[in-house]
Each structure stands twice: as structure tokens, then as C-alpha cells.
Write an enzyme that holds these catalytic residues in place. Structure first.
Site, PDB file in Angstrom:
ATOM      1  N   ARG A 257      -6.380   2.079  -9.289  1.00  0.00           N
ATOM      2  CA  ARG A 257      -5.231   1.179  -9.201  1.00  0.00           C
ATOM      3  C   ARG A 257      -5.488  -0.103  -9.989  1.00  0.00           C
ATOM      4  O   ARG A 257      -6.556  -0.703  -9.890  1.00  0.00           O
ATOM      5  CB  ARG A 257      -4.913   0.836  -7.746  1.00  0.00           C
ATOM      6  CG  ARG A 257      -4.529   2.064  -6.917  1.00  0.00           C
ATOM      7  CD  ARG A 257      -4.118   1.716  -5.511  1.00  0.00           C
ATOM      8  NE  ARG A 257      -3.872   2.923  -4.734  1.00  0.00           N
ATOM      9  CZ  ARG A 257      -3.548   2.939  -3.444  1.00  0.00           C
ATOM     10  NH1 ARG A 257      -3.444   1.795  -2.791  1.00  0.00           N
ATOM     11  NH2 ARG A 257      -3.330   4.089  -2.825  1.00  0.00           N
ATOM     12  N   ARG A 272     -10.515  -4.535  -2.083  1.00  0.00           N
ATOM     13  CA  ARG A 272      -9.489  -4.239  -3.078  1.00  0.00           C
ATOM     14  C   ARG A 272     -10.154  -3.980  -4.437  1.00  0.00           C
ATOM     15  O   ARG A 272     -10.438  -4.902  -5.187  1.00  0.00           O
ATOM     16  CB  ARG A 272      -8.495  -5.395  -3.178  1.00  0.00           C
ATOM     17  CG  ARG A 272      -7.180  -5.041  -3.852  1.00  0.00           C
ATOM     18  CD  ARG A 272      -6.202  -6.199  -3.777  1.00  0.00           C
ATOM     19  NE  ARG A 272      -5.841  -6.536  -2.408  1.00  0.00           N
ATOM     20  CZ  ARG A 272      -4.886  -5.918  -1.704  1.00  0.00           C
ATOM     21  NH1 ARG A 272      -4.209  -4.936  -2.257  1.00  0.00           N
ATOM     22  NH2 ARG A 272      -4.616  -6.289  -0.468  1.00  0.00           N
ATOM     23  N   GLU A 344      -5.834  -3.529   7.090  1.00  0.00           N
ATOM     24  CA  GLU A 344      -5.329  -2.172   6.902  1.00  0.00           C
ATOM     25  C   GLU A 344      -6.422  -1.237   6.395  1.00  0.00           C
ATOM     26  O   GLU A 344      -7.162  -1.561   5.466  1.00  0.00           O
ATOM     27  CB  GLU A 344      -4.179  -2.170   5.901  1.00  0.00           C
ATOM     28  CG  GLU A 344      -3.616  -0.787   5.625  1.00  0.00           C
ATOM     29  CD  GLU A 344      -2.778  -0.727   4.362  1.00  0.00           C
ATOM     30  OE1 GLU A 344      -2.628   0.374   3.803  1.00  0.00           O
ATOM     31  OE2 GLU A 344      -2.295  -1.795   3.911  1.00  0.00           O
ATOM     32  N   SER A 347      -2.522   4.077   5.951  1.00  0.00           N
ATOM     33  CA  SER A 347      -1.062   4.004   5.996  1.00  0.00           C
ATOM     34  C   SER A 347      -0.545   5.423   6.147  1.00  0.00           C
ATOM     35  O   SER A 347      -0.901   6.302   5.356  1.00  0.00           O
ATOM     36  CB  SER A 347      -0.529   3.358   4.710  1.00  0.00           C
ATOM     37  OG  SER A 347       0.850   3.077   4.831  1.00  0.00           O
ATOM     38  N   ARG A 392     -13.017   1.085   2.598  1.00  0.00           N
ATOM     39  CA  ARG A 392     -12.687   0.187   3.710  1.00  0.00           C
ATOM     40  C   ARG A 392     -13.350   0.641   5.002  1.00  0.00           C
ATOM     41  O   ARG A 392     -13.712  -0.186   5.844  1.00  0.00           O
ATOM     42  CB  ARG A 392     -11.172   0.087   3.870  1.00  0.00           C
ATOM     43  CG  ARG A 392     -10.520  -0.612   2.679  1.00  0.00           C
ATOM     44  CD  ARG A 392      -9.090  -1.031   2.937  1.00  0.00           C
ATOM     45  NE  ARG A 392      -8.548  -1.726   1.771  1.00  0.00           N
ATOM     46  CZ  ARG A 392      -7.430  -2.443   1.781  1.00  0.00           C
ATOM     47  NH1 ARG A 392      -6.721  -2.545   2.879  1.00  0.00           N
ATOM     48  NH2 ARG A 392      -7.005  -3.044   0.678  1.00  0.00           N
TER      49      ARG A 392
END
Length: 428
Positions: A257, A272, A344, A347, A392
Site C-alpha cells: 500500500r 503502517r 485496529e 476489519s 499488527r
């Protein structure tokens, strides 16, 4: 993608649903483009009829030796052949309008413009108590094999090397997650392509709106931002039997990403990154199965956190905070002692038939007993979940299991994957 027939018949309901996502009066422009396209289609059909009639007249003129009339008619026929080009253009313009709009939120999704409108559904696990001040993983991780400095030299910001025991712990997490999903929840393990075409990225909603968040290769393919793209497109352009559903897929892949919209956020550590590993879950269901499958899929992701004994909470996202393709989303947020905050880690989304329309993925319903009527083919529903983002999860394990001596105790669930290693220790 939205159903244009629904918008024609329910413009007010369509606008009301999109207003919950911060978009006003979307139907006005869409219906204007739709009206134009339908008018052009009518003109094309008339042109085709005229062209057929002219073809007969040309044959008649040629048979009579009237070449002047035949040539004039041929010129008229040639002009009529250009009519479909106009319909192609209006169809493209209508498609661009529809493809740029997000999915409609489910009725039970709460209102809200951003994360402040999200609702806590449940909180699980016990937040650990430390007899020292817990640190963030970026502060004590380098002594355990988390190498940001080398990655900065080789690749730049938002990359990391995992070395030695740190790499082993990361691999253990991924393998543990896959084993749970395949053996306990019935997801079929898939090793999918990491490069996909435009059509695949369009099908799951990354294109055209989020092109800036993706990495593109020199031959025009895209590096997947999540295995959702590869897995969901397994049913692209297919007509499935209802007896085949639900289909459940899982994959552990690298994800890539640009994080174009995240400048300045989470610049320290693994939260991130441009490249990270993730275990993805994808389910393909009938419409009447999808709500139950959403709960089942979320439970599958929560099971990983339960087994790792990590404190977390389930959040129901509000309309303004959901992803582009989702009609309902649960986020799982894990407790990070170093930040003293929930972050988070997963999801879990039900996309309804939104992606299926973009992929033209349908199923053939089973005919009711005694009914002579053949059931109409319907679009499948698609769902996806992270179970989990490995980086994460690694952060969560490091911070929740950190020790005063700088080491990290390995969670019991991961011990079978660690080759006898029970604790990560700083390099001497």
C-alpha cells in the site's frame, strides 16, 4: 456498483442512504445520465432498423443498375454505423458515475461522519498490569531483531527487516492464523497471485477511486493491497450453483500500500507499512446467508485474539467511517500498552452484492419443489476480513507480553510454532 433500476425506482431512498455517507443528491446526476443513455440507445435501435431497410434498398438499386442511388444509400448506411459509438460513450459516462459511489449502509449501521460515531459492541480480555512503564514496540523491538535502520537504507521509510527470533515470531503468527482458519472454520487455503489486472482491482473497488493507494508495475498490473482482491475475483464472471455456496477462502500474503492518504500518521514502528503480511478471509454467499456469515467471519478473526490472550474490542463502524465497498463493518481493535490505546487489527465487512455487480458474479438459485418457474440468476454476496494483519498482531504480542528485562514471552498458542523458543531476549 449500484443497480440503476433501483435508483430509477427509489431515488429518494437512494439519496437518503448515501447522505449518511456524506454524499448529497447523487441520484440527480445519475438519472440525468441514465435518461440520456436510454435515449441514445433508442436512437441506436432506430438506426439499426433504418440500416437494415437501407441494405434492402441498396440491393434493389444494384439489381436495377441504379449505381447513383446505391452509392447514396451506402453513404447513409455508413453514417448510421457510427450511431453505436454515441451509446458506448453515454454508457461509459453512466458507468463512471455509478462506480464512483460507495456502497449503501445497512439499516442497522449507526449514523456518524467519522470514527467518533463508531459503537463498541463488546470488549474482551484483560488489559495487562505492569510493574514497570510499558514501552512502544518501536522502542524495545530493535534489540529483539526489528531492524528499521537497514530497511531505511535499502527501501526507505515504512519498511522493516525482521531478523532472527523476530522473524520466527512473525512466521509463527501467520502459520497459527492459517491453521485456525483452515482446520476450525473451514476456509480453503489459497496461494493467490500478488499482481492483478485493472479488471480485478475494479471488481473489488480499489479502482478507479483509490488508484493513488496502490503500487503499479511497469506492465500495467497492480500489486495487491490485500488478498481480498485476488480471492474475491476467483468468482469473477462466473455463474455458480446455489449448492456450491458458501465458498470460503483464506490466504497469507504480502500486501502493498502506498498509504497516500496517511502522510504523517504512524511513522514509527510497524503499524503502517508499505509492505506487510496479512491473513485474509473471503466468503461468497447467497443474499440470505451473508448476515450470518458476517458474524461467523468476525468470530473467526476474534478467535485468533482470544487464543493469543490479547485484550480487544469489537466496534460497529458508523456510516461515515466504513470502507468504500462495505454495507456493514466490524473493526477489531487490540489494546497496545505502549500507546495506552486500542488500535485496529482487523476489519470484517459484508459488501452485499456491491462487488458482485462489478465482477458480474452470479449464482443459480435452486428451484422450489413443485414450481415450474425457472428461478432468475442472482448476484452473490461477498464478505472479507483480516484474520489478522500479521504485523499488527506482532506489535500487539510484543507490547502485551513485554517484560521488565526487555524480553517478550511467547504466547502459549504460538509455542508449537517456535521450535522450543519460549521468550525473545535482547541481543547481548
Amino acid at each position: 456498483m449500484h443497480d440503476i433500476r433501483y435508483i430509477r425506482e427509489n431515488p429518494e431512498a437512494f439519496d437518503a442512504a448515501l447522505k449518511r455517507r456524506g454524499i448529497d443528491h447523487a441520484s440527480t446526476l445519475i438519472l440525468k445520465a441514465d435518461t440520456l443513455h436510454r435515449a441514445v440507445l433508442g436512437a441506436v435501435q432506430q438506426a439499426q432498423a433504418d440500416s437494415n431497410a437501407i441494405a434492402k434498398q441498396i440491393g434493389k438499386a444494384m439489381a436495377q443498375g441504379d449505381h447513383e442511388t446505391a452509392n447514396r444509400l451506402k453513404a447513409e448506411a455508413q453514417a448510421l454505423k457510427n450511431a453505436p459509438l454515441a451509446s458506448d460513450q453515454t454508457e461509459k459516462e453512466l458507468g463512471e458515475l455509478l462506480s464512483g459511489l460507495p456502497n449503501l449502509p445497512a439499516p442497522e449501521v449507526p449514523d456518524g461522519a467519522d470514527e467518533s460515531g463508531n459503537v463498541v459492541v463488546q470488549t474482551r480480555g484483560t488489559i495487562p498490569a505492569f510493574d514497570f512503564t510499558p514501552k512502544e514496540h518501536a522502542d524495545f523491538g530493535p534489540a529483539l531483531g526489528l531492524d528499521f535502520e537497514s530497511a531505511q537504507i535499502v527501501s526507505g521509510a515504512r519498511f522493516a527487516y525482521l531478523r532472527g527470533q523476530m522473524a520466527r515470531l512473525s512466521r509463527a503468527l501467520g502459520q497459527f492464523m492459517l491453521d485456525v482458519q483452515t482446520t476450525e472454520f473451514g476456509f480453503q487455503e489459497v496461494a493467490p497471485p500478488l499482481l492483478v489486472r485493472d479488471e480485478a482491482a475494479f471488481g473489488t473497488g480499489q479502482l478507479p477511486k483509490f488508484a493513488d493507494d496502490l503500487f503499479k508495475t511497469t506492465d500495467g498490473r497492480w500489486l495487491i493491497p490485500t488478498a481480498e482482491v485476488s480471492l474475491t475475483n476467483l468468482v469473477r464472471e462466473k455463474l455458480l450453483s446455489e449448492t456450491e455456496l458458501p465458498l470460503r477462502f483464506t490466504a497469507l500474503t504480502p500486501c502493498f500500500r502506498m498509504e497516500a492518504g496517511a502522510a504523517g500518521r504512524d511513522t514509527r514502528g510497524l503499524i503502517r507499512q508499505h509492505q506487510f503480511d496479512k491473513v485474509e478471509l473471503v466468503s461468497i454467499t447467497t443474499p440470505d446467508q451473508s448476515e450470518a456469515e458476517h458474524e461467523r467471519m468476525t468470530t473467526a478473526a476474534e478467535t485468533i485474539l482470544d487464543r493469543l490472550e490479547l485484550p480487544y474490542r469489537r466496534m460497529l463502524l458508523c456510516a461515515g467511517d466504513m470502507g468504500f465497498t462495505a454495507r456493514k463493518t466490524y473493526d477489531l481493535e487490540v489494546w497496545l500498552p505502549g500507546q495506552q490505546a486500542y488500535r485496529e487489527i482487523s476489519s470484517c465487512s459484508n459488501c452485499g452484492d456491491f462487488q458482485a455487480r462489478r465482477m458480474n458474479a452470479r449464482y443459480r438459485p435452486i428451484a422450489e419443489k413443485g414450481s415450474a418457474a425457472k428461478p432468475k440468476n442472482e448476484f452473490v454476496h461477498t464478505l472479507n476480513a483480516s484474520a489478522l494483519a500479521v504485523g499488527r498482531a506482532l506489535v500487539a504480542v510484543l507490547e502485551n507480553y513485554q517484560q521488565a528485562d526487555g524480553g517478550v514471552v511467547v504466547p502459549d498458542a504460538l509455542l508449537p510454532y517456535m521450535g522450543g523458543l519460549t521468550k525473545l531476549m535482547p541481543a547481548s
